[in-house]
Design a protein around this motif. Structure first.
Motif, PDB file in Angstrom:
ATOM      1  N   VAL A  65       6.890 -11.613 -36.980  1.00  0.00           N
ATOM      2  CA  VAL A  65       5.421 -11.550 -37.009  1.00  0.00           C
ATOM      3  C   VAL A  65       4.940 -11.103 -35.633  1.00  0.00           C
ATOM      4  N   SER A  66       3.933 -10.235 -35.597  1.00  0.00           N
ATOM      5  CA  SER A  66       3.431  -9.735 -34.317  1.00  0.00           C
ATOM      6  C   SER A  66       1.912  -9.687 -34.335  1.00  0.00           C
ATOM      7  N   GLY A  67       1.302 -10.125 -33.239  1.00  0.00           N
ATOM      8  CA  GLY A  67      -0.144 -10.079 -33.130  1.00  0.00           C
ATOM      9  C   GLY A  67      -0.787 -11.440 -33.323  1.00  0.00           C
ATOM     10  N   VAL A  68      -1.909 -11.650 -32.649  1.00  0.00           N
ATOM     11  CA  VAL A  68      -2.589 -12.941 -32.678  1.00  0.00           C
ATOM     12  C   VAL A  68      -3.065 -13.293 -34.091  1.00  0.00           C
ATOM     13  N   TRP A  69      -3.744 -12.362 -34.755  1.00  0.00           N
ATOM     14  CA  TRP A  69      -4.278 -12.646 -36.084  1.00  0.00           C
ATOM     15  C   TRP A  69      -3.159 -12.866 -37.101  1.00  0.00           C
ATOM     16  N   ALA A  70      -2.120 -12.043 -37.008  1.00  0.00           N
ATOM     17  CA  ALA A  70      -0.998 -12.200 -37.934  1.00  0.00           C
ATOM     18  C   ALA A  70      -0.292 -13.533 -37.718  1.00  0.00           C
ATOM     19  N   MET A  71      -0.147 -13.933 -36.454  1.00  0.00           N
ATOM     20  CA  MET A  71       0.529 -15.193 -36.150  1.00  0.00           C
ATOM     21  C   MET A  71      -0.263 -16.381 -36.692  1.00  0.00           C
ATOM     22  N   ALA A  72      -1.579 -16.367 -36.508  1.00  0.00           N
ATOM     23  CA  ALA A  72      -2.409 -17.467 -37.017  1.00  0.00           C
ATOM     24  C   ALA A  72      -2.364 -17.523 -38.537  1.00  0.00           C
ATOM     25  N   ALA A  90      -0.018 -16.296 -40.565  1.00  0.00           N
ATOM     26  CA  ALA A  90       1.323 -16.679 -41.015  1.00  0.00           C
ATOM     27  C   ALA A  90       1.552 -18.168 -40.823  1.00  0.00           C
ATOM     28  N   GLY A  91       1.050 -18.713 -39.722  1.00  0.00           N
ATOM     29  CA  GLY A  91       1.195 -20.148 -39.469  1.00  0.00           C
ATOM     30  C   GLY A  91       0.495 -20.982 -40.526  1.00  0.00           C
ATOM     31  N   ALA A  92      -0.723 -20.559 -40.905  1.00  0.00           N
ATOM     32  CA  ALA A  92      -1.478 -21.305 -41.917  1.00  0.00           C
ATOM     33  C   ALA A  92      -0.780 -21.257 -43.273  1.00  0.00           C
ATOM     34  N   VAL A  93      -0.320 -20.069 -43.658  1.00  0.00           N
ATOM     35  CA  VAL A  93       0.356 -19.922 -44.957  1.00  0.00           C
ATOM     36  C   VAL A  93       1.654 -20.722 -44.969  1.00  0.00           C
ATOM     37  N   ALA A  94       2.455 -20.587 -43.912  1.00  0.00           N
ATOM     38  CA  ALA A  94       3.738 -21.292 -43.855  1.00  0.00           C
ATOM     39  C   ALA A  94       3.547 -22.803 -43.844  1.00  0.00           C
ATOM     40  N   ALA A  95       2.537 -23.284 -43.114  1.00  0.00           N
ATOM     41  CA  ALA A  95       2.285 -24.729 -43.059  1.00  0.00           C
ATOM     42  C   ALA A  95       1.987 -25.284 -44.445  1.00  0.00           C
ATOM     43  N   ASN A  96       1.195 -24.547 -45.215  1.00  0.00           N
ATOM     44  CA  ASN A  96       0.841 -25.031 -46.549  1.00  0.00           C
ATOM     45  C   ASN A  96       1.975 -24.880 -47.555  1.00  0.00           C
ATOM     46  N   LEU A  97       2.953 -24.051 -47.225  1.00  0.00           N
ATOM     47  CA  LEU A  97       4.106 -23.903 -48.104  1.00  0.00           C
ATOM     48  C   LEU A  97       5.197 -24.922 -47.793  1.00  0.00           C
ATOM     49  N   ILE A  98       5.468 -25.129 -46.493  1.00  0.00           N
ATOM     50  CA  ILE A  98       6.652 -25.927 -46.135  1.00  0.00           C
ATOM     51  C   ILE A  98       6.366 -27.056 -45.148  1.00  0.00           C
ATOM     52  N   ASN A  99       5.114 -27.329 -44.801  1.00  0.00           N
ATOM     53  CA  ASN A  99       4.727 -28.333 -43.801  1.00  0.00           C
ATOM     54  C   ASN A  99       4.615 -27.674 -42.423  1.00  0.00           C
ATOM     55  N   ASN A 100       3.683 -28.179 -41.625  1.00  0.00           N
ATOM     56  CA  ASN A 100       3.381 -27.479 -40.368  1.00  0.00           C
ATOM     57  C   ASN A 100       4.467 -27.578 -39.302  1.00  0.00           C
ATOM     58  N   ILE A 101       5.273 -28.651 -39.323  1.00  0.00           N
ATOM     59  CA  ILE A 101       6.323 -28.758 -38.300  1.00  0.00           C
ATOM     60  C   ILE A 101       7.420 -27.722 -38.521  1.00  0.00           C
ATOM     61  N   PRO A 102       8.036 -27.644 -39.722  1.00  0.00           N
ATOM     62  CA  PRO A 102       9.009 -26.574 -39.927  1.00  0.00           C
ATOM     63  C   PRO A 102       8.392 -25.184 -39.839  1.00  0.00           C
ATOM     64  N   ALA A 103       7.102 -25.052 -40.188  1.00  0.00           N
ATOM     65  CA  ALA A 103       6.433 -23.757 -40.058  1.00  0.00           C
ATOM     66  C   ALA A 103       6.386 -23.329 -38.588  1.00  0.00           C
ATOM     67  N   TYR A 104       6.145 -24.293 -37.711  1.00  0.00           N
ATOM     68  CA  TYR A 104       6.150 -23.972 -36.284  1.00  0.00           C
ATOM     69  C   TYR A 104       7.539 -23.535 -35.836  1.00  0.00           C
ATOM     70  N   PHE A 105       8.564 -24.293 -36.243  1.00  0.00           N
ATOM     71  CA  PHE A 105       9.929 -23.919 -35.883  1.00  0.00           C
ATOM     72  C   PHE A 105      10.268 -22.516 -36.391  1.00  0.00           C
ATOM     73  N   LEU A 106       9.807 -22.186 -37.587  1.00  0.00           N
ATOM     74  CA  LEU A 106      10.104 -20.903 -38.206  1.00  0.00           C
ATOM     75  C   LEU A 106       9.511 -19.737 -37.428  1.00  0.00           C
ATOM     76  N   LEU A 107       8.276 -19.898 -36.953  1.00  0.00           N
ATOM     77  CA  LEU A 107       7.549 -18.777 -36.354  1.00  0.00           C
ATOM     78  C   LEU A 107       7.566 -18.775 -34.838  1.00  0.00           C
ATOM     79  N   GLU A 108       7.951 -19.870 -34.201  1.00  0.00           N
ATOM     80  CA  GLU A 108       7.949 -19.952 -32.744  1.00  0.00           C
ATOM     81  C   GLU A 108       8.717 -18.814 -32.078  1.00  0.00           C
ATOM     82  N   PRO A 109       9.922 -18.446 -32.545  1.00  0.00           N
ATOM     83  CA  PRO A 109      10.652 -17.370 -31.860  1.00  0.00           C
ATOM     84  C   PRO A 109       9.952 -16.012 -31.921  1.00  0.00           C
ATOM     85  N   ALA A 110       9.054 -15.824 -32.885  1.00  0.00           N
ATOM     86  CA  ALA A 110       8.383 -14.534 -33.030  1.00  0.00           C
ATOM     87  C   ALA A 110       7.217 -14.364 -32.062  1.00  0.00           C
ATOM     88  N   ALA A 111       6.728 -15.444 -31.471  1.00  0.00           N
ATOM     89  CA  ALA A 111       5.577 -15.376 -30.558  1.00  0.00           C
ATOM     90  C   ALA A 111       5.978 -14.682 -29.265  1.00  0.00           C
TER      91      ALA A 111
END
Length: 355
Positions: free
Chosen positions: A255-262, A264-285
């Motif tokens: 994921v790249s870009g501020v809007w895309a990151m926000a 993606a974070g919202a969608v992932a949090a609602n799919l799998i919980n916000n903690i694993p969603a953070y782990f999932l997307l953190e390396p892409a920031a």
């Protein structure tokens, strides 16, 4: 319900075992980061549930008003964490609504909205912020300031707009007996201790032990295992373990870009919980600004599905303990409206502030 209480801990154990089979190091790292949070939630649940049984929240409801309650929710979330707000203020919301003759949802829903949307300002406001702090550093508060204000404003405005007019005769007109001084002292000391450098899980564990010893004689079975929300904690552990195993096997999302990151974070949090969603997307920031955008998504966006945030699970547990139905339909419908507004508004504020 009994079957669920058995299956969720089993599923959590199986998920951790599967992660360990895939990568033992990742399993150890996950448990090291997550168990203190779950321990904190368990300890505070013991404190709050025993305090409720001896009348702390019924007594407090007689002395607080709606606007003061909403302000208390914001302050508690910012300085004591969203999980503290969900655990400690949901029982107060129930007693306050009953005393006023209002629908319980008119105060219970604002608790969970504020808990999630107001959890951006400080590192201690949310575990995900603490996870990001090591990378962002001391500039975190400065970068997060503008989006935090917008997210809090969305939550408070929504809380004020929801119907809170009396729908039945108010209860508890007379003077409410003061609860045991020991119970008030433990609750107050626990909240103050959360502002110190003492690890939060140590604080909650000590407070739980103190509450059992000091007021246990006034309750039935002070050491009941039911005082702890095992199902909520097990679900958070299971989802985090499963997501970490998936990340280990298939890699992170690009994921790249501020809007895309926000987003993606919202969608992932609602799919799998916000903690694993953070782990999932953190390396892409790619830097601090994108990390804060990710926090906007996983914090402010996690108000649509019941499992998106541990705070929401703890909130639901407290409502059930108070004998109130969990308004999942309203939670999802309102959340589907509020989450895009909060995430878009906070992200826009972040973009403008960083120009």
């Amino acid at each position: 319900m009994t079957r669920t209480r058995f299956l969720l801990p089993f599923f959590a154990t199986a998920s951790v075992a599967a992660l360990a089979a895939v990568d033992t190091t990742e399993a150890v790292t996950l448990l090291r980061r997550l168990l203190p949070v779950l321990g904190f939630a368990g300890g505070m649940s013991v404190v709050v549930n025993l305090a409720s049984e001896v009348g702390v929240f019924e007594w407090a409801a007689a002395r607080v008003r709606r606007f003061g309650f909403l302000a208390l929710c914001v302050v508690a979330t910012v300085f004591l964490s969203l999980d503290t707000t969900a655990i400690m203020l949901t029982p107060l919301a129930v007693h306050l609504a009953r005393r006023r003759g209002s629908r319980v949802t008119s105060l219970a829903l604002p608790v969970v909205w504020i808990a999630n949307l107001a959890s951006l300002p400080l590192a201690v406001s949310n575990l995900t912020n603490l996870l990001a702090l090591g990378t962002i550093g001391p500039q975190y508060v400065r970068i997060a300031a503008a989006p935090s204000l917008v997210a809090i404003a969305v939550a408070v405005i929504a809380a004020l707009l929801i119907d809170a007019h009396p729908t039945r005769s108010p209860t508890n007109h007379g003077d409410t007996p003061a609860p045991p001084v020991a119970a008030l002292a433990v609750v107050g000391a626990a909240m103050c201790a959360l502002l110190t450098p003492i690890p939060y899980w140590v604080t909650s564990s000590a407070a739980a032990l103190a509450m059992v010893l000091l007021v246990g004689s006034k309750t039935r079975g002070a050491l009941r295992l039911s005082l702890i929300p095992w199902s909520a904690l097990a679900l958070a552990l299971a989802l985090s373990s499963a997501a970490t195993a998936a990340i280990t096997l298939w890699g992170t999302v690009s994921v790249s870009g501020v809007w895309a990151m926000a987003g993606a974070g919202a969608v992932a949090a609602n799919l799998i919980n916000n903690i694993p969603a953070y782990f999932l997307l953190e390396p892409a920031a790619s830097g601090p600004t994108e990390l804060v955008a990710l926090l906007i998504g996983v914090n402010a966006g996690a108000i649509v599905t019941p499992w998106a945030s541990l705070a929401t699970l703890l909130w639901a547990d407290q409502l059930r303990r108070a004998g109130e139905p969990v308004p999942w339909r309203q939670f999802v419908c309102y959340g589907a409206l509020l989450a895009p507004l909060a995430v878009a508004g906070a992200t826009g504020a972040l973009v403008i502030a960083q120009r």
